[in-house]
Design an enzyme around this catalytic site. Structure first.
Site, short mmCIF file in Angstrom:
data_model
loop_
_atom_site.label_atom_id
_atom_site.label_comp_id
_atom_site.label_asym_id
_atom_site.label_seq_id
_atom_site.Cartn_x
_atom_site.Cartn_y
_atom_site.Cartn_z
N SER A 178 30.34 32.77 5.65
CA SER A 178 31.10 33.72 6.45
C SER A 178 30.28 34.87 7.01
O SER A 178 30.66 35.46 8.03
CB SER A 178 32.26 34.29 5.63
OG SER A 178 31.78 34.96 4.47
N HIS A 206 35.84 28.51 7.63
CA HIS A 206 35.37 28.82 8.99
C HIS A 206 35.02 27.57 9.80
O HIS A 206 34.55 27.69 10.93
CB HIS A 206 34.16 29.74 8.91
CG HIS A 206 34.47 31.04 8.23
ND1 HIS A 206 35.02 32.12 8.89
CD2 HIS A 206 34.34 31.42 6.94
CE1 HIS A 206 35.21 33.11 8.04
NE2 HIS A 206 34.81 32.71 6.85
N LYS A 238 42.60 31.48 10.38
CA LYS A 238 41.43 31.69 11.23
C LYS A 238 41.60 30.85 12.50
O LYS A 238 42.35 31.24 13.38
CB LYS A 238 40.16 31.38 10.45
CG LYS A 238 39.97 32.34 9.26
CD LYS A 238 38.73 32.05 8.48
CE LYS A 238 38.47 33.10 7.41
NZ LYS A 238 39.52 33.16 6.36
#
Length: 402
Positions: A178, A206, A238
């Site tokens: 991250s 992610h 996300k």
């Protein structure tokens, strides 16, 4: 009094340039936002596909609330497992090509669920040194012996695995890290897991929605075998643009997690309206190849623009082909000064400091979205070029917006 020491400790945090402050956002998540009452061009969020404010997802959530109400009323294992939750879990499992999935309220809760359910006292966990805090905390909760291998160092990991006598072993890794934006070698990690008979827990917070065919994630990108030893976690706040997370894997392993995961058993299920929104989000992710291609072009455009700036200033643009583009500045004060100077120009990029990153590696964490335009990326590059121009390292005095 026991709380009196807090004043001194808070002042020490302030003196080191490590105080964290929240900003109030007065607009939906988008490249152009209103922050603390001022318009800014934002490169802060993890809304990688630009879905957080998508009207179809918002309408699906509204319709879900009208039909199912606002709350679930109970934990999944009491009476809170509503039909939209079940449909979402089935859709997520099919999307990442696993037998079964469980939906959690947050990614943090998902990671805290998995590791303590699979290993315990006397077992061993082998974790990349730059793993997310949720994985680190999960290892501590498991009471297993913790072994942290050097970042992406497979030789170090294999040495630790080979010398361990623990009855059960588990490798835990972010798929995309991250703060650095680099990727774990999932195929090689799987080979080690096979060789040493360990679990492999992959946190793809992610990568899900961005990586792999149709955005099916980092494991799909490298065609990782759907093995029972692999437990896959993806977040849904996300790239998916909503909230929550899921864990996917073999039916037997997921049944074990359902029976043993405390953060699944002992918490109220999320709103069914959120599940309805996520079902629509999955459709948009699957059909979102144009978004992913545009995002990839923006990543390359940013990197091409920033590369010549770094050499002259001593900045370091880390090696990443993901939407996370860290620009390492060095000291805490220098990173904060740069963030303030950008804000003065109406551009919001957060300064990330220890303990989130190692001491001396404070950085701007630039995150890109498919909702950004090429012109907006150019605006960021041009602003940084202007700030990089002084040879003495001095940034012009700016309003203190930290």
């Amino acid at each position: 009094m026991i709380w009196e020491s807090l004043d001194a400790e808070l002042k020490a945090i302030e003196a080191e340039g490590l105080t964290r402050r929240r900003r109030i956002v007065d607009s939906p998540v988008a490249p152009e936002m209103v922050v603390d009452g001022k318009p800014v061009l934002a490169f802060c969020s993890n809304d990688y596909l630009g879905l957080a404010s998508h009207p179809e997802i918002a309408e699906a959530m509204a319709e879900g609330a009208r039909h199912w109400g606002a709350g679930s009323g109970a934990s999944h294992l009491v009476s809170g497992h509503l039909r939209p939750h079940h449909q979402l879990e089935e859709a997520l499992a099919a999307f990442v090509m696993r037998q079964r999935a469980l939906y959690f309220c947050t990614g943090y809760m998902a990671n805290l669920a998995v590791i303590p359910a699979l290993v315990g006292r006397g077992d061993a966990v082998f974790a990349d040194k730059l793993n997310h805090a949720s994985l680190i905390d999960a290892v501590q909760l498991s009471r297993a012996d913790s072994h942290r291998y050097r970042h992406l160092d497979l030789e170090h990991l294999e040495f630790l695995l080979a010398t361990s006598t623990a009855p059960r072993k588990l490798i835990a890794t972010d798929a995309i890290f991250s703060m650095d934006g680099d990727a774990a070698p999932l195929e090689a990690l799987y080979e080690l897991a096979e060789k040493y008979d360990t679990w492999l827990v992959i946190d793809d917070a992610h990568g899900f929605g961005v990586m792999g065919p149709q955005g099916r994630g980092s494991a799909a990108a490298v065609k990782l075998i759907p093995s029972p030893r692999v437990v896959y976690m993806g977040t849904l706040g996300k790239a998916a643009g909503v909230s929550g997370a899921f864990v996917a894997g073999s039916a037997k392993v997921l049944e074990w997690l359902l029976q043993k995961s405390r953060t699944y058993i002992f918490t109220t299920a999320s709103s069914p309206a959120v599940a309805c929104a996520l079902l629509k989000s999955l459709d948009l992710i699957a059909a979102g190849e144009a978004r992913r291609q545009h995002l990839a072009s923006l990543i390359q455009r940013l990197r091409d623009g920033l590369a010549p700036l770094c050499a002259g200033r001593g900045w370091q643009l880390m090696d990443s082909d993901t939407p996370i583009q860290p620009l390492v500045i060095g000291g805490n004060a220098a990173a904060l000064d740069l963030t303030r100077a950008l804000l003065a120009q109406g551009i919001w990029v957060p300064a990330i400091r220890p303990p989130t990153v190692p001491k001396g590696q404070a950085r701007l964490r630039i995150t890109l979205s498919a909702a950004h335009s090429a012109a907006q990326v150019d605006a960021l590059v041009n602003a940084l070029a202007t700030l990089a121009a002084p040879a003495d390292g001095h940034l012009a005095a700016t309003e203190n917006l930290s």
